[in-house]
Design an enzyme around this catalytic site. Sequence first.
Site: not given
Length: 369
Positions: A103, A134, A217
């Site tokens: 992402h 992911d 992230s």
Amino acid sequence: MGRTTRRRVTGALTAVVIALGGLGACSDDDGSKKDSSKDGATAGANVASGSAAPSNALANDLQAKYQEVVRNVLPSVVQITTQTGLGSGVVYDDKGNIVTNAHVVGQATTFEVTLPNASKPVTAKLVAAFAPDDLAVIRLDNPPGDLKPARFADSAKLQVGQITMAMGNPLGLDSSVTEGIVSAVGRTVSEPQSTGSTGATISSAIQTSAAINPGNSGGALVDLDSQVIGIPTLAATDPETNGGAAPGIGFAIPANTVKSIADQIIRNGKVDNSGKAALGVTVRTVAGSNGRASGVGVVSVQEGGAAQAAGIRQGDVITSIDDQPITDVASLSEALGGKRPGDKATVSLVRAGNGSQATVEATLGELES
């Protein structure tokens, strides 16, 4: 990721308090430290005897260890910038491969990567992304000779209570570090769908109390041996605050999953052995007569897949798997996330056309790129 970090409601919050040996210290809700060795007669006894407080020595040792980990690992954590936002990444090898979240990559194929202590960013290209976990790998166009690959731990050996640190670029604040503990292992968590992401379901996520914020992230969750134990990917939200952050509840993809997926992408340009169970269907959420999500409709059935072999047909509506209710796409992903390829699953559904109830047994296949 600056504007794309995933958040998910995980339910009620639980306060976590840890004791560190003889430190007598605990972490308050505001993050401040209380040293019980400084209370009343205890402090007086230490001063009167002329001896150094044992808690001070231990605190200094722990602080030195934190600083050592930062020196060892932070040079391996980079900032990744796309046209839609920014996130973090971890140097995977000396060939310029960097592992991050899918992402973070989104729909981009080219990137600017800022290396620690670099005066300007360098360019990179996408190798491949694997949205179901992911994860993605990008590669520097001209990797410098002094790249420092991170060391990855065996995440199967993680223990609840281990001290951990999260390193990344939250809110664009490069090379930031937060600390906490491993709060739980083996969590199954789902990310929401968004542009460029179908919403991954992580079946063996690490839960941590180390703060994970937008931009963390794709960064590094590390232990006190200076090894990456996971890749931070999402933070929880609290339903009682209308989706506000739930402090102290974040999740990371375990290092063993990261190594497996990254190695396949680097070697083959795709993932052939995901270890994730698949039913072999394309689905969409359907609503019942009350307007609420009540199952997933089968849009298409993969040729030769588990669903076809079990007799599931286009137009059927799946309502449960092994008595676990299936109300939407996310619940289907979570149900499959707890299973492995080759497992058998009992699937309850409403047949297309006549609306009759049916139950079939499917032998699950494996999800591939």
